[in-house]
Write an enzyme that holds these catalytic residues in place. Structure first.
Site, PDB file in Angstrom:
ATOM      1  N   SER A  32       0.802  -1.220   0.000  1.00  0.00           N
ATOM      2  CA  SER A  32       0.000   0.000   0.000  1.00  0.00           C
ATOM      3  C   SER A  32       0.838   1.276   0.000  1.00  0.00           C
ATOM      4  O   SER A  32       0.471   2.243  -0.685  1.00  0.00           O
ATOM      5  CB  SER A  32      -0.966  -0.008   1.186  1.00  0.00           C
ATOM      6  OG  SER A  32      -1.907  -1.047   1.012  1.00  0.00           O
ATOM      7  N   LYS A  81      -8.060  -6.362  10.609  1.00  0.00           N
ATOM      8  CA  LYS A  81      -9.307  -5.965   9.947  1.00  0.00           C
ATOM      9  C   LYS A  81     -10.554  -6.258  10.773  1.00  0.00           C
ATOM     10  O   LYS A  81     -11.519  -5.508  10.724  1.00  0.00           O
ATOM     11  CB  LYS A  81      -9.421  -6.655   8.583  1.00  0.00           C
ATOM     12  CG  LYS A  81      -8.422  -6.146   7.551  1.00  0.00           C
ATOM     13  CD  LYS A  81      -8.653  -6.877   6.236  1.00  0.00           C
ATOM     14  CE  LYS A  81      -7.850  -6.287   5.114  1.00  0.00           C
ATOM     15  NZ  LYS A  81      -8.311  -6.778   3.811  1.00  0.00           N
ATOM     16  N   ASN A 102     -11.282  -2.269   6.350  1.00  0.00           N
ATOM     17  CA  ASN A 102      -9.964  -2.091   5.726  1.00  0.00           C
ATOM     18  C   ASN A 102      -9.590  -0.627   5.549  1.00  0.00           C
ATOM     19  O   ASN A 102      -8.461  -0.325   5.171  1.00  0.00           O
ATOM     20  CB  ASN A 102      -9.877  -2.838   4.380  1.00  0.00           C
ATOM     21  CG  ASN A 102     -10.649  -2.154   3.270  1.00  0.00           C
ATOM     22  OD1 ASN A 102     -11.474  -1.284   3.518  1.00  0.00           O
ATOM     23  ND2 ASN A 102     -10.390  -2.546   2.038  1.00  0.00           N
ATOM     24  N   ASP A 118     -13.286  -3.469  -0.063  1.00  0.00           N
ATOM     25  CA  ASP A 118     -12.880  -4.655  -0.831  1.00  0.00           C
ATOM     26  C   ASP A 118     -13.952  -5.084  -1.834  1.00  0.00           C
ATOM     27  O   ASP A 118     -13.633  -5.525  -2.938  1.00  0.00           O
ATOM     28  CB  ASP A 118     -12.562  -5.827   0.096  1.00  0.00           C
ATOM     29  CG  ASP A 118     -11.193  -5.703   0.732  1.00  0.00           C
ATOM     30  OD1 ASP A 118     -10.338  -4.984   0.176  1.00  0.00           O
ATOM     31  OD2 ASP A 118     -10.968  -6.328   1.792  1.00  0.00           O
ATOM     32  N   GLY A 144     -13.326 -17.319   3.645  1.00  0.00           N
ATOM     33  CA  GLY A 144     -12.731 -16.374   4.598  1.00  0.00           C
ATOM     34  C   GLY A 144     -13.202 -14.950   4.328  1.00  0.00           C
ATOM     35  O   GLY A 144     -14.243 -14.731   3.687  1.00  0.00           O
TER      36      GLY A 144
HETATM   37  P1  ATR Z   1      -8.880 -14.272   3.944  1.00  0.00           P
HETATM   38  O1  ATR Z   1      -9.423 -13.308   4.949  1.00  0.00           O
HETATM   39  O2  ATR Z   1      -7.725 -13.748   3.149  1.00  0.00           O
HETATM   40  O3  ATR Z   1      -9.934 -14.852   3.065  1.00  0.00           O
HETATM   41  P2  ATR Z   1      -8.802 -16.609   5.662  1.00  0.00           P
HETATM   42  O4  ATR Z   1      -9.984 -16.184   6.431  1.00  0.00           O
HETATM   43  O5  ATR Z   1      -7.632 -17.176   6.409  1.00  0.00           O
HETATM   44  O6  ATR Z   1      -8.180 -15.422   4.811  1.00  0.00           O
HETATM   45  O7  ATR Z   1      -9.277 -17.638   4.538  1.00  0.00           O
HETATM   46  C1  ATR Z   1      -8.365 -18.348   3.759  1.00  0.00           C
HETATM   47  C2  ATR Z   1      -9.150 -19.252   2.820  1.00  0.00           C
HETATM   48  O8  ATR Z   1      -8.223 -20.067   2.084  1.00  0.00           O
HETATM   49  C3  ATR Z   1     -10.084 -20.199   3.539  1.00  0.00           C
HETATM   50  O9  ATR Z   1     -11.214 -20.418   2.716  1.00  0.00           O
HETATM   51  C4  ATR Z   1      -9.242 -21.451   3.655  1.00  0.00           C
HETATM   52  O10 ATR Z   1      -9.972 -22.640   3.823  1.00  0.00           O
HETATM   53  P3  ATR Z   1     -10.367 -23.165   5.310  1.00  0.00           P
HETATM   54  O11 ATR Z   1     -11.566 -22.352   5.723  1.00  0.00           O
HETATM   55  O12 ATR Z   1     -10.660 -24.592   5.127  1.00  0.00           O
HETATM   56  O13 ATR Z   1      -9.167 -22.910   6.180  1.00  0.00           O
HETATM   57  C5  ATR Z   1      -8.555 -21.444   2.327  1.00  0.00           C
HETATM   58  N1  ATR Z   1      -7.336 -22.242   2.323  1.00  0.00           N
HETATM   59  C6  ATR Z   1      -6.134 -21.924   2.877  1.00  0.00           C
HETATM   60  N2  ATR Z   1      -5.248 -22.932   2.683  1.00  0.00           N
HETATM   61  C7  ATR Z   1      -5.900 -23.910   2.020  1.00  0.00           C
HETATM   62  C8  ATR Z   1      -5.560 -25.213   1.526  1.00  0.00           C
HETATM   63  N3  ATR Z   1      -4.311 -25.698   1.685  1.00  0.00           N
HETATM   64  N4  ATR Z   1      -6.503 -25.934   0.879  1.00  0.00           N
HETATM   65  C9  ATR Z   1      -7.753 -25.451   0.703  1.00  0.00           C
HETATM   66  N5  ATR Z   1      -8.147 -24.223   1.133  1.00  0.00           N
HETATM   67  C10 ATR Z   1      -7.254 -23.468   1.783  1.00  0.00           C
END
Ligand code: ATR
Length: 297
Positions: A32, A81, A102, A118, A144
């Site tokens: 940023s 956030k 954000n 976002d 997420g």
């Molecule tokens: P953000 O706020 O950036 O969306 P987050 O809340 O940590 O970050 O969400 C990350 C997303 O990536 C989630 O949907 C996560 O799946 P889970 O809810 O099962 O954790 C997904 N994700 C991260 N690593 C993953 C992996 N190795 N395989 C499948 N999904 C993954």
């Protein structure tokens, strides 16, 4: 607001400079400052945008100090956030719906307002990459914070059928019911298996990855695109690399694609405008500047 002095490559501020920040922990990886710094220089704004490394247990003190220090606002990045929701004086509808802030805007009354840009950023980047996108069914990978913002954006853009696929299926169900209860209007959201089966992709106008899969250092996103109509757009919020394996495969199949850099750039515009008084553009030159930053230049 203009008045920053540029002599050769030196840009000076006056004592009246407006100052905004990005607050994160860590914050050193944030792009940023590079982004807002580009716009400040490009428009000769008498303003600055600085990174502030703030520990989670100091977030409330740091945010509450901003008006006293004369800041006009700030962006919040990981892990702040969600934590900021209980700290600010008011929360916009979008931020409440997405469950995260954000962007902070500090009014002349000293009050701190929390926003989330976002969703509007995602929609602007999708419409820039896929002009005229007007689909009804979308498949979202992930559940997420990013998935929430994307879902809110799509509902605002008349998508009526949201299919959510997440490794932890319970989170997909929770996001679907949150949207159905609070944010989906006439749209309907539902959880589908992880990963989606080819039949889950039939009839979709958009497939969007909001997980970290496909990002440098993370695992690959292995997904069979058979079943996805050739006219469907494919979008990835991952931007390192810019052309993720998902986008490469989609482009090879002839799908319109939308990369993740656009969302990063477009979500920043509203904050810049509120803080510095002019609405900056997302240009090819800016994209090149940010890509050079991503490549460590
Ligand atoms: P953000 O706020 O950036 O969306 P987050 O809340 O940590 O970050 O969400 C990350 C997303 O990536 C989630 O949907 C996560 O799946 P889970 O809810 O099962 O954790 C997904 N994700 C991260 N690593 C993953 C992996 N190795 N395989 C499948 N999904 C993954």
């Amino acid at each position: 607001m203009s008045g920053a002095v540029t002599q050769g490559r030196v840009r000076s501020l006056t004592g009246a400079a407006r100052v905004a920040a990005v607050i994160g922990w860590p914050v050193s990886h944030s792009l940023s400052p590079r982004l807002h710094g580009y716009w400040l220089a490009r428009h000769g704004v008498d303003g600055a945008y600085v990174p502030l490394a703030v520990r989670p247990d100091s977030l409330a003190q740091a945010v509450r100090a901003l008006p006293h220090l004369g800041f006009v606002g700030a962006n919040l990045t990981l892990p702040h956030k969600e934590g900021a929701l209980d700290i600010v004086d008011s929360v916009s509808d979008a931020a409440r719906l997405i469950g995260a802030i954000n962007t902070l805007i500090i009014g002349s009354d000293g009050l701190i307002r929390g926003h989330n840009t976002d969703a509007e950023g995602y929609l602007a980047s999708l419409l820039e990459a896929v002009p005229g996108f007007d689909g009804r069914r979308a498949v979202i990978l992930g559940a997420g914070g990013a998935a929430r913002a994307v879902a809110v954006a799509l509902v605002e853009h008349r998508v009526t059928d949201l299919l959510i696929s997440n490794r932890t299926e319970q989170r997909a169900r929770e996001l679907a019911s949150h949207l159905n209860r609070h944010g989906a209007g006439s749209a309907a959201a539902r959880a589908i298996p992880w990963p989606p089966r080819p039949s889950d992709l039939e009839g979709a106008a958009l497939l969007v990855n909001t997980t970290s899969l496909g990002m440098v250092g993370q695992g690959p996103l292995t997904l069979a695109l058979e079943g996805l109509p050739r006219s469907a757009a494919v979008s990835d919020i991952v931007y390192v690399p810019l052309q993720t394996p998902l986008l490469q495969e989609a482009a090879a199949r002839g799908h319109p694609v939308c990369d993740g850099l656009g969302m990063l750039l477009h979500q920043a515009r509203a904050g810049f405008e509120a803080w510095f008084g002019l609405c900056p553009d997302v240009t090819e030159d800016l994209r090149r500047h940010m890509l050079a930053g991503l490549q460590g230049e």
